[in-house]
Design a protein around this motif. Structure first.
Motif, PDB file in Angstrom:
ATOM      1  N   ARG A   9      -7.099  -5.571 -19.451  1.00 48.21           N
ATOM      2  CA  ARG A   9      -8.135  -5.115 -18.215  1.00 48.21           C
ATOM      3  C   ARG A   9      -8.529  -3.553 -18.439  1.00 48.21           C
ATOM      4  O   ARG A   9      -8.422  -2.888 -19.519  1.00 48.21           O
ATOM      5  CB  ARG A   9      -7.429  -5.090 -17.211  1.00 48.21           C
ATOM      6  CG  ARG A   9      -6.121  -4.401 -17.054  1.00 48.21           C
ATOM      7  CD  ARG A   9      -5.236  -4.640 -15.573  1.00 48.21           C
ATOM      8  NE  ARG A   9      -4.100  -3.890 -15.721  1.00 48.21           N
ATOM      9  CZ  ARG A   9      -3.735  -2.729 -15.297  1.00 48.21           C
ATOM     10  NH1 ARG A   9      -4.852  -2.117 -15.142  1.00 48.21           N
ATOM     11  NH2 ARG A   9      -2.512  -2.259 -15.263  1.00 48.21           N
ATOM     12  N   GLU A  10      -9.499  -3.228 -17.658  1.00 53.80           N
ATOM     13  CA  GLU A  10      -9.760  -1.741 -17.900  1.00 53.80           C
ATOM     14  C   GLU A  10     -10.494  -1.469 -19.213  1.00 53.80           C
ATOM     15  O   GLU A  10     -10.135  -0.684 -19.871  1.00 53.80           O
ATOM     16  CB  GLU A  10      -8.779  -0.875 -17.651  1.00 53.80           C
ATOM     17  CG  GLU A  10      -8.238  -0.790 -16.280  1.00 53.80           C
ATOM     18  CD  GLU A  10      -7.198   0.326 -15.808  1.00 53.80           C
ATOM     19  OE1 GLU A  10      -7.358   1.254 -16.460  1.00 53.80           O
ATOM     20  OE2 GLU A  10      -6.278  -0.172 -14.944  1.00 53.80           O
ATOM     21  N   GLY A  68     -10.950  -8.924 -22.890  1.00 52.28           N
ATOM     22  CA  GLY A  68     -10.991  -9.472 -21.890  1.00 52.28           C
ATOM     23  C   GLY A  68     -10.285 -10.948 -21.833  1.00 52.28           C
ATOM     24  O   GLY A  68      -9.331 -11.266 -20.895  1.00 52.28           O
ATOM     25  N   GLY A  81      -2.635  -6.181 -19.180  1.00 48.82           N
ATOM     26  CA  GLY A  81      -2.665  -6.655 -17.704  1.00 48.82           C
ATOM     27  C   GLY A  81      -1.252  -7.061 -17.196  1.00 48.82           C
ATOM     28  O   GLY A  81      -0.434  -6.735 -18.127  1.00 48.82           O
TER      29      GLY A  81
END
Length: 211
Positions: free
Chosen positions: A186-187, A181, A211
């Protein structure tokens, strides 16, 4: 490239056994994320593959990348041990869309202008490279929405690597989530897959999206 590290990995490669010709389902190519045969998720974790540019960091004998190429991916495999390139080409050179190279992972990424849709590492370079160096380099070469996926043994579950072949960057799932992160992914999903029956050590499995 750090020659002492390359030499250590070359010694390790010399003692490695090639993957068996077929798996339990009789398939000639397959993706194996864990330290156990015929275990772990399939290639769907990577998303669509046909026509996609895939980079494997620590590609070894090329077996996992060959499976993705058989599904239509354009695969680049990078390994620090020089003999790995010859071994991979010897076994999988007949498949189109494969390119094997000899380089340290960050050196390769820093020296290329290529971008990729998928980057994967199976008990490979992600485990042995400082994430503070590797993750920004991977992120810089992933297309928007591209997938990074990797696996290695959980922290503290293995003895030091043979032949002084490198320092393992063991991190817990929570630590990997924070690292990913913090470097623009992301995810993020990081879990420990349960081992097959009769085994005690699971496999840390991570997936994140650029991202």
């Amino acid at each position: 490239m750090d020659m002492s590290s390359a030499e250590a990995w070359e010694r390790f490669a010399a003692g490695s056994r090639p993957r068996r010709p077929v798996n339990a389902r009789g398939e000639k190519t397959w993706l194996n994320w864990t330290q156990y045969p015929d275990h772990g998720p399939a290639e769907e974790i990577l998303g669509p593959l046909a026509g996609r540019r895939v980079l494997e960091l620590g590609s070894g004998g090329g077996d996992n990348l060959a499976h993705l190429a058989a599904l239509g991916a354009l695969g680049t495999g990078v390994d620090i041990a020089p003999s790995r390139k010859a071994a991979a080409e010897g076994r999988w050179g007949h498949l189109p869309g494969l390119d094997f190279r000899t380089a340290e992972a960050v050196d390769f990424l820093d020296g290329t202008a290529e971008t990729f849709d998928v980057v994967l590492s199976v008990f490979g370079a992600v485990w042995f490279t400082d994430p503070g160096r590797l993750l920004p380099a991977v992120r810089a070469h992933l297309a928007p929405g591209g997938v990074l996926a990797f696996s290695h043994a959980p922290p503290g579950s293995r003895k030091p690597p043979p032949g002084n072949s490198g320092i393992r960057h063991d991190h817990t799932p929570a630590e990997w989530r924070a690292l990913l992160g913090g470097h623009g992914f992301r995810e993020v999903s990081v879990t420990v897959l349960a081992p097959p029956a009769g085994e005690t050590v699971g496999t840390l499995m991570a997936r994140a999206v650029a991202g």
